[in-house]
Design a protein around this motif. Structure first.
Motif, PDB file in Angstrom:
ATOM      1  N   PRO A 175       0.828  -1.218   0.000  1.00 48.11           N
ATOM      2  CA  PRO A 175       0.000   0.000   0.000  1.00 48.11           C
ATOM      3  C   PRO A 175       0.854   1.256   0.000  1.00 48.11           C
ATOM      4  O   PRO A 175       1.983   1.264   0.495  1.00 48.11           O
ATOM      5  N   LEU A 176       0.273   2.326  -0.548  1.00 40.94           N
ATOM      6  CA  LEU A 176       0.942   3.620  -0.509  1.00 40.94           C
ATOM      7  C   LEU A 176       1.156   4.077   0.926  1.00 40.94           C
ATOM      8  O   LEU A 176       2.213   4.599   1.276  1.00 40.94           O
ATOM      9  N   HIS A 177       0.114   3.897   1.755  1.00 44.88           N
ATOM     10  CA  HIS A 177       0.168   4.332   3.160  1.00 44.88           C
ATOM     11  C   HIS A 177      -0.537   3.287   4.029  1.00 44.88           C
ATOM     12  O   HIS A 177      -1.463   2.609   3.588  1.00 44.88           O
ATOM     13  N   LYS A 178      -0.079   3.187   5.274  1.00 42.65           N
ATOM     14  CA  LYS A 178      -0.773   2.418   6.301  1.00 42.65           C
ATOM     15  C   LYS A 178      -0.944   3.337   7.504  1.00 42.65           C
ATOM     16  O   LYS A 178       0.041   3.833   8.056  1.00 42.65           O
ATOM     17  N   LEU A 179      -2.208   3.559   7.886  1.00 43.09           N
ATOM     18  CA  LEU A 179      -2.515   4.518   8.940  1.00 43.09           C
ATOM     19  C   LEU A 179      -3.148   3.816  10.137  1.00 43.09           C
ATOM     20  O   LEU A 179      -3.917   2.871   9.984  1.00 43.09           O
ATOM     21  N   SER A 180      -2.837   4.308  11.320  1.00 46.44           N
ATOM     22  CA  SER A 180      -3.519   3.874  12.538  1.00 46.44           C
ATOM     23  C   SER A 180      -3.674   5.098  13.427  1.00 46.44           C
ATOM     24  O   SER A 180      -2.974   6.096  13.254  1.00 46.44           O
ATOM     25  N   ASN A 181      -4.618   5.040  14.372  1.00 49.22           N
ATOM     26  CA  ASN A 181      -4.906   6.255  15.137  1.00 49.22           C
ATOM     27  C   ASN A 181      -3.718   6.657  16.015  1.00 49.22           C
ATOM     28  O   ASN A 181      -2.899   5.831  16.413  1.00 49.22           O
ATOM     29  N   SER A 182      -3.665   7.948  16.277  1.00 48.12           N
ATOM     30  CA  SER A 182      -2.502   8.526  16.959  1.00 48.12           C
ATOM     31  C   SER A 182      -2.328   8.015  18.379  1.00 48.12           C
ATOM     32  O   SER A 182      -1.233   8.061  18.936  1.00 48.12           O
TER      33      SER A 182
END
Length: 406
Positions: A175-182
């Motif tokens: 994936p271009l980005h992998k995000l998770s909450n701060s």
């Protein structure tokens, strides 16, 4: 515990048997003109290129297109035998592609069939897989970033993945980005929606470079993200982060034409959050059980909700008044889709696809049909109850005979 010689009744309580019997009796109803499929239905998608049809995802791992005018329900993809939880359509290297999220942690993409083709007639059936989650994939969202197609996915692992669909190679790799909450939590991502008002002017990002996405999760938090091809991060300056409007899981998010947010939650409510007032709640739609989905019909000023209590409810968006309760499903309602010319379509783990009118006339006709059925059941019950029961005249005659015996 209930006692019975029927092996199917072993280890069942009286309440569970009563529930089973109620559902069995209700299963044969034809409210909502049901299309009956072979397994539980977990998601529904309205494809604009196929008017009068919807696409559904089944627990048996099959994707079908269902024609609302006929009884046809043709398979168009069969990626795996594991349950499919969400569907999306997006161009991959210029080819319209159907994506299905799965319990097996993968996302499956297949070329979208033409209007008349089926799974068996696709000569170029070339599936590909997106691998980025470590748990169930629960939701999908197609988007365009700077004119380039991407796909966002949310998982039970608490991660949001952003996939590049501009090229065949890009949509099959990392994936271009992998995000998770701060805060570092692992709450499951339940829903992803694009902000229809786009990137706010106070955000220091080039115009047209990215999108703003809202996410909801199983820990009741609603968060906002900026996503471009170069970077992605959670927005924390301009609004409360996260938005806390519910007591527990938020299953669905939906924007109306004003850019305000409607939500559906396991706390038994659907709510209207007003953007101009910092996402303050101004309408609460109360339900007796989990609210699984919410859609907004702006043209008619209606909000429709799907509930675990088997009902589909129609509300007045302005007043919050309950307008109609549609009962036809006999298991939990899992998804809704607005379809032009057909009202709202609902799907359920009872394996049926049903359609409901959002016109006042159609809702009145449904209510009248239900009342006629209830009246018929009462009359039938009275008729059955007369057998073996004496009339007042017969009882008087019997009493007189008994007196004579004395």
């Amino acid at each position: 515990m209930s006692r019975s010689d029927d092996p199917g009744h072993y280890f069942q309580t009286t309440d569970s048997l009563a529930t089973s019997e109620r559902k069995a009796a209700k299963a044969n109803n034809n409210y909502g003109d049901p299309r009956r499929l072979s397994s539980k239905i977990l998601a529904v998608l309205n494809h604009q290129s196929w008017p009068g049809e919807v696409i559904v995802a089944e627990a048996a791992g099959v994707v079908r297109r269902v024609n609302l005018s006929t009884s046809t329900a043709r398979p168009i993809a069969r990626p795996r035998s594991s349950p499919l939880t969400s569907l999306a359509i997006a161009p991959r290297a210029g080819v319209p592609t159907l994506y299905a999220a799965c319990w097996d942690k993968l996302i499956y993409g297949t070329p979208l069939p033409t209007s008349n083709s089926t799974l068996q007639s696709l000569p170029a059936y070339q599936p590909h897989e997106l691998r980025g989650h470590s748990d169930f994939v629960k939701c999908l969202l197609p988007a365009q970033i700077a004119g380039s197609p991407v796909l966002l996915s949310g998982g039970a692992d608490g991660v949001i993945c952003v996939w590049d669909l501009a090229s065949v190679a890009g949509s099959s790799g990392k994936p271009l980005h992998k995000l998770s909450n701060s805060a570092g939590g692992k709450a499951a991502v339940q829903c992803l929606v694009l902000d229809p008002l786009g990137v706010p002017p106070d955000l220091d990002e080039p115009s047209g470079s990215g999108v703003v996405v809202f996410s909801s999760s199983s820990d009741r938090e609603i968060r906002r993200w900026f996503i471009s091809r170069e970077r992605a991060y959670e927005l924390a300056e301009s609004i409360e982060t996260p938005i806390l409007a519910h007591e527990t899981s938020v299953y669905k998010l939906c924007f109306d034409s004003e850019g305000d947010l409607w939500t559906a939650s396991a706390d038994g409510t659907a709510k209207h959050l007003v953007r101009e007032r910092g996402w303050e709640v101004d309408t609460v739609l109360k339900h007796p059980d989990f609210v699984r989905d919410v859609v907004v019909d702006d043209a008619r000023g209606m909000v429709v909700t799907a509930c675990r209590d088997e009902e589909v409810r129609v509300w007045d968006a302005g007043s919050g008044d309950l307008v109609c309760v549609y009962g036809g499903h006999y298991e939990e309602v899992t998804g809704l889709a607005l379809v032009e010319g057909w009202g709202v379509v609902s799907v359920s783990i009872d394996g049926t696809v049903r359609r409901w009118s959002l016109e006042r006339k159609g809702m009145r006709e449904y209510a009248e049909a239900v009342e006629r059925e209830k009246a018929g059941m009462v009359e039938e019950g009275k008729a059955e109850g007369r057998e073996g029961v004496l009339t007042a005249e017969e009882e008087a005659e019997l009493a007189e005979l008994m007196d004579d015996d004395d």
